[in-house]
Design an enzyme around this catalytic site. Sequence first.
Site, mmCIF file in Angstrom:
data_model
loop_
_atom_site.group_PDB
_atom_site.id
_atom_site.type_symbol
_atom_site.label_atom_id
_atom_site.label_comp_id
_atom_site.label_asym_id
_atom_site.label_seq_id
_atom_site.Cartn_x
_atom_site.Cartn_y
_atom_site.Cartn_z
ATOM 1 N N CYS A 43 -29.891 75.909 40.095
ATOM 2 C CA CYS A 43 -31.179 76.451 40.410
ATOM 3 C C CYS A 43 -30.921 77.307 41.788
ATOM 4 O O CYS A 43 -29.927 76.974 42.399
ATOM 5 C CB CYS A 43 -32.101 75.511 40.462
ATOM 6 S SG CYS A 43 -33.916 76.399 40.607
ATOM 7 N N CYS A 69 -33.634 77.103 44.289
ATOM 8 C CA CYS A 69 -34.790 76.762 45.277
ATOM 9 C C CYS A 69 -34.245 76.144 46.367
ATOM 10 O O CYS A 69 -34.590 76.335 47.620
ATOM 11 C CB CYS A 69 -35.775 75.995 44.616
ATOM 12 S SG CYS A 69 -35.433 74.624 43.845
ATOM 13 N N CYS A 108 -37.255 79.624 42.912
ATOM 14 C CA CYS A 108 -36.002 79.306 42.215
ATOM 15 C C CYS A 108 -35.355 80.598 41.572
ATOM 16 O O CYS A 108 -34.404 80.624 40.823
ATOM 17 C CB CYS A 108 -36.446 78.545 40.767
ATOM 18 S SG CYS A 108 -37.397 76.989 41.317
ATOM 19 N N LYS A 157 -39.908 72.712 31.222
ATOM 20 C CA LYS A 157 -40.119 72.050 32.580
ATOM 21 C C LYS A 157 -41.454 72.711 32.966
ATOM 22 O O LYS A 157 -41.781 73.639 33.044
ATOM 23 C CB LYS A 157 -39.086 72.724 33.443
ATOM 24 C CG LYS A 157 -39.312 72.135 34.824
ATOM 25 C CD LYS A 157 -38.042 72.624 35.904
ATOM 26 C CE LYS A 157 -38.390 72.139 37.000
ATOM 27 N NZ LYS A 157 -37.140 72.652 37.984
ATOM 28 N N ARG A 167 -38.772 67.584 46.436
ATOM 29 C CA ARG A 167 -38.795 68.783 47.167
ATOM 30 C C ARG A 167 -38.455 68.411 48.549
ATOM 31 O O ARG A 167 -37.944 69.160 49.461
ATOM 32 C CB ARG A 167 -40.031 69.655 47.016
ATOM 33 C CG ARG A 167 -40.160 70.102 45.722
ATOM 34 C CD ARG A 167 -41.070 71.085 45.393
ATOM 35 N NE ARG A 167 -41.346 71.426 43.997
ATOM 36 C CZ ARG A 167 -42.056 72.005 43.452
ATOM 37 N NH1 ARG A 167 -43.380 72.242 44.147
ATOM 38 N NH2 ARG A 167 -42.295 72.432 42.214
ATOM 39 N N ARG A 220 -45.108 77.558 41.644
ATOM 40 C CA ARG A 220 -43.986 77.897 40.736
ATOM 41 C C ARG A 220 -44.601 78.408 39.265
ATOM 42 O O ARG A 220 -43.975 78.121 38.372
ATOM 43 C CB ARG A 220 -43.088 76.719 40.583
ATOM 44 C CG ARG A 220 -42.294 76.448 41.777
ATOM 45 C CD ARG A 220 -40.880 75.831 41.385
ATOM 46 N NE ARG A 220 -40.142 74.748 42.617
ATOM 47 C CZ ARG A 220 -39.680 75.486 43.635
ATOM 48 N NH1 ARG A 220 -39.791 76.686 44.065
ATOM 49 N NH2 ARG A 220 -39.117 74.470 44.340
ATOM 50 N N GLU A 237 -40.434 77.055 23.999
ATOM 51 C CA GLU A 237 -39.332 77.044 24.908
ATOM 52 C C GLU A 237 -38.157 76.388 24.466
ATOM 53 O O GLU A 237 -37.017 76.724 24.702
ATOM 54 C CB GLU A 237 -39.761 76.333 26.081
ATOM 55 C CG GLU A 237 -40.725 77.215 27.037
ATOM 56 C CD GLU A 237 -40.096 78.429 27.735
ATOM 57 O OE1 GLU A 237 -38.854 78.467 27.541
ATOM 58 O OE2 GLU A 237 -40.792 78.966 28.396
ATOM 59 N N LYS A 294 -39.046 67.757 31.097
ATOM 60 C CA LYS A 294 -39.487 67.471 32.505
ATOM 61 C C LYS A 294 -40.850 67.442 33.147
ATOM 62 O O LYS A 294 -41.056 68.833 32.815
ATOM 63 C CB LYS A 294 -38.448 68.050 33.261
ATOM 64 C CG LYS A 294 -38.503 67.578 34.559
ATOM 65 C CD LYS A 294 -37.387 68.534 35.620
ATOM 66 C CE LYS A 294 -37.715 68.311 36.974
ATOM 67 N NZ LYS A 294 -36.814 69.283 37.864
ATOM 68 N N TYR A 311 -33.790 58.013 38.424
ATOM 69 C CA TYR A 311 -33.584 57.483 39.704
ATOM 70 C C TYR A 311 -33.474 55.777 39.754
ATOM 71 O O TYR A 311 -32.933 55.542 40.539
ATOM 72 C CB TYR A 311 -34.667 57.818 40.986
ATOM 73 C CG TYR A 311 -34.558 59.227 41.075
ATOM 74 C CD1 TYR A 311 -33.551 60.152 41.719
ATOM 75 C CD2 TYR A 311 -35.589 60.100 40.244
ATOM 76 C CE1 TYR A 311 -33.549 61.321 41.897
ATOM 77 C CE2 TYR A 311 -35.632 61.647 40.424
ATOM 78 C CZ TYR A 311 -34.634 62.286 41.145
ATOM 79 O OH TYR A 311 -34.620 63.702 41.197
HETATM 80 C C1 PBG Z 1 -34.964 72.386 40.973
HETATM 81 C C2 PBG Z 1 -35.242 70.998 40.530
HETATM 82 C C3 PBG Z 1 -36.711 70.445 40.937
HETATM 83 C C4 PBG Z 1 -36.201 69.233 40.318
HETATM 84 C C5 PBG Z 1 -34.970 69.235 39.412
HETATM 85 N N1 PBG Z 1 -34.544 70.577 39.649
HETATM 86 C C6 PBG Z 1 -37.584 70.688 41.691
HETATM 87 C C7 PBG Z 1 -38.671 72.071 41.308
HETATM 88 O O1 PBG Z 1 -38.343 72.274 40.242
HETATM 89 O O2 PBG Z 1 -39.508 72.178 42.283
HETATM 90 C C8 PBG Z 1 -37.264 68.050 40.308
HETATM 91 C C9 PBG Z 1 -36.793 66.510 40.092
HETATM 92 C C10 PBG Z 1 -37.521 65.704 40.551
HETATM 93 O O3 PBG Z 1 -38.575 65.670 41.004
HETATM 94 O O4 PBG Z 1 -37.024 64.461 40.464
HETATM 95 N N2 PBG Z 1 -35.731 73.483 40.554
#
Ligand code: PBG
Length: 325
Positions: A117, A119, A127, A192, A202, A214, A230, A245, A310
Amino acid sequence: MIRRPRRTRRNATIRRMVRETALSVDDLVYPLFVKHGRGEREPIVSMAGHYRVSADELVKEAEEVRSLGIPAIILFGIPQRKDEMGREAYSRDGVVQRAVAAVKERIPELLVITDVCLCQYTDHGHCGIIKNNQVDNDATLEVLSRVALSHAEAGADFVAPSDMMDGRVRAIRETLESEGFKDTGILAYAVKYASSFYGPFRDAADSAPMFGDRKSYQMDTANAREAIKEALLDVEEGADIIMVKPALAYLDIIHRVRSRIELPVAAYSVSGEYAMVKAADQKGWIEGEKVMMEILLSIKRAGADLILTYFAKEGARILRDYEEP
Ligand code: PBG
C-alpha cells in the site's frame, strides 16, 4: 423429557468431543511494524505489547513467532521519507525490502507476507496517487505493481495489496508473472471496509490521510452483497487467498464470503479490535485473555481459515498451554 441438549454439555470430555470449531496456531498470522535503524524498539501506545522495531529487532521477534509455532508474519513499513508518489514503498533498500531479506535469511521457513500500500509512504496519507485532488486508480496500479515486485525480489512469499484500487490484483499478478515471480502469492485485501477500527494502526504507522477519508476506495460499511462482488473479482484477477477486514464487526461478511468462495479466506482482526480488548482488560472490566480467545474462535466459526491478529503470540501461548479443567 426426550430431547436434552445438556447431555452433550455435561462434562469437559463430552464437550471436547462435540466441539464444532477449533482454533489452531496454524491459523494465525502476526503483524509487525518495521522502521529504519538498529536496536530500535519503540512502544506503540495505543497497541499495548506492540512495537515499531528495526530490522535486527524484527528478526528477534520473528524468531519468537516461529518458536511459538505461528507460521507467518505480515510486515508494515514505516519509511524515513514520505513524498507524493510514495517512492520508498518500491525502493530496493526500503524499510520493508531490507526487513524481508533479513528475516528470510535467518528464518527461511517462516512465511513472510508484505502489506502492499502507499498510505504510510505518501505525504498526503492516501493509498494511491493523487491527481486533481482525487486518488487516481490507474496511475496507482503501476506504482503498486512496482511495490509488489520489489517485495517479491526481496523474498516475500506473499504480497498483500490493501489499497482497494480496482484491478490491482490483476496488475500485480501480471507483473509478478512477467518478472519471473510465478510462485509469489497474492493475499488480497479483497473486502476492506472504510472502518473506524483502523485508528490505532494509523497512529502506529503514521498513515492517516491528510485530507478527506478513504470512502472513495474502501467499502461502505453497510454493504454485504458488494463484498461478494469484490471477492469474486479478486478471485478472477488471480488472488490466492481472499481477505475480509475488519473481522469482529464483519463476521456476517466472513460467513458470506466463505460460502461463495473456494479459495482460503483470511480475516484481519484489526488494531481497534485489539485495542478495545486491551483497554477493557487493563481497566479490569473484562477478562482479556478469555475475551481474546472467544473473539478468535468466533472469527474461525464464521468461516475464516486464517486470522491476522495482534493477539497471535498471546493466542499461540494459550493454545500451547491450555487444558480445559
Ligand atoms: C494500509 C492498511 C491499513 C491497515 C492495514 N493496511 C490502514 C488503512 O487502511 O487505513 C489497518 C490495519 C489495522 O487497523 O490493524 N492501507
